[in-house]
Enzyme design. Sequence first.
Site, mmCIF file in Angstrom:
data_model
loop_
_atom_site.group_PDB
_atom_site.id
_atom_site.type_symbol
_atom_site.label_atom_id
_atom_site.label_comp_id
_atom_site.label_asym_id
_atom_site.label_seq_id
_atom_site.Cartn_x
_atom_site.Cartn_y
_atom_site.Cartn_z
ATOM 1 N N GLU A 200 1.926 -7.474 -11.530
ATOM 2 C CA GLU A 200 0.977 -6.519 -12.106
ATOM 3 C C GLU A 200 1.733 -5.235 -12.411
ATOM 4 O OE1 GLU A 200 -2.635 -5.902 -9.906
ATOM 5 O OE2 GLU A 200 -2.780 -3.805 -10.520
ATOM 6 N N GLU A 205 -3.364 4.575 -13.825
ATOM 7 C CA GLU A 205 -4.588 4.564 -13.040
ATOM 8 C C GLU A 205 -4.906 6.005 -12.660
ATOM 9 O OE1 GLU A 205 -5.284 0.974 -10.223
ATOM 10 O OE2 GLU A 205 -3.181 1.558 -9.970
#
Length: 454
Positions: A200, A205
């Site tokens: 990932e 974020e």
Amino acid sequence: MTTQPPPRASRPALAPRRAVGSRRALASRPALLALVVLLAAGLFGTAPASASGPASAASAPARAAASDVVAQAPGPLVWADEFNGPAGTLPDPARWNQEVNGSGGGNNELQYYTGSTDNAALDGSGNLVITARQGNPRGYQCWYGTCQYTSARMTTAQSFTQAYGRFEARIKLPRGRGMWPAFWMLGNNLGQVGWPASGEIDIMENVGHEPGRVHGSLHGPGYSGGSAVTGSYTLPNGQAFADGFHTFAVDWTPTSITWLVDGVAYQTRTPADTRGNPWVFDHPFFLILNLAVGGNWPGPPDGGTAFPQSMVVDYVRVHAPGSSGGATGAVTGLNGVCLDVAAAQNANGTPIQVYGCNGTAAQVWTVAADGTLRALGKCMDVANNSTADGAPIHLWDCNGYLSQQWRFTAGRDLVNVAADKCLDIPSANTAPGTRLQIWTCTGAAHQKWSPPAG
């Protein structure tokens, strides 16, 4: 946050997303540069007289660290969505699949992801708007019972995957505690090997209680969840990412991944950073955009969080791998003028200017692997190690200082690493002999440059 591994997904579209939780934050480049200036001025008494000439140990400007990214021109654009459809329509289904579920993403998130234009729609002005709403008029059921919020999560798992290159999006983030927007990627072998073995890459974020900070992370076997390989970038002067659009990107090669905000690289990770665990970033990944509500990391919204909240995406673009060094040729700017060394002289301090392109050696630049731009055997340098608007540009012996580090961005800015400012044609004057300077990046045409083509 919980550090227990999530359940394996049965298909890529339902892959869980893990909160990072306990993070080892890296200082943003502006903060590091401010510290360098304070140390030079406060501890040593005087600022360096010239970054380009000889310097004592006390006055030496900052040299490039191993994590400083080199100047790299992205390769050709291979996939993009500019979100130019009519207002109120769904994002292009040929590019994006909208997930529909209330599973909580493995993080105890509170939203139900719908396929409705209530939660993901074009605005008619070239943007995709992902909207989180409070309430549940359709009675959607979540892992905890009747859902309290709705939102959207979109992937390219069924339409586009790629290994390596520049992956970039320009986004205005939402505001408020409990908001969790993200732009990220998962490996295309997720359905076969599960998470985190598939890998990932979190390009961006943000959690709502940190309005001016974004995080970039890697998850893989042995370094997932709370043990992810991670860093962060903080906007200067108390700014928030909800105040305007910002560009988030990674440059991904077989041996490194570099994170950027607005063209500024803030961390580079290599296989040496996975603590002896496998580097699983060696196969195609697909893209994900989503806006989660609540979850273990951001916590739930509170009374100060206004709804609806939106994540506004101007574009998503993917480039083929570019060159991290070795490209040689002309650098061209406004009205087709060339970056030129005055009178083709290579003496230290020779001005760098604009001039009509003529193919001479004074206009042949090499994007070197150490982040410098070189002509006539020397480096393009900001005079006196200055970071001020209007500081002139000249040629100088290559010395490894950050004042000689440059980066081409996907938006064709040519950014000086030390100053975090753009190469600028003063007053947009392209008359032959106009000397160049650095200036705060504005997006203006006289700050746009095309890198060498070969």
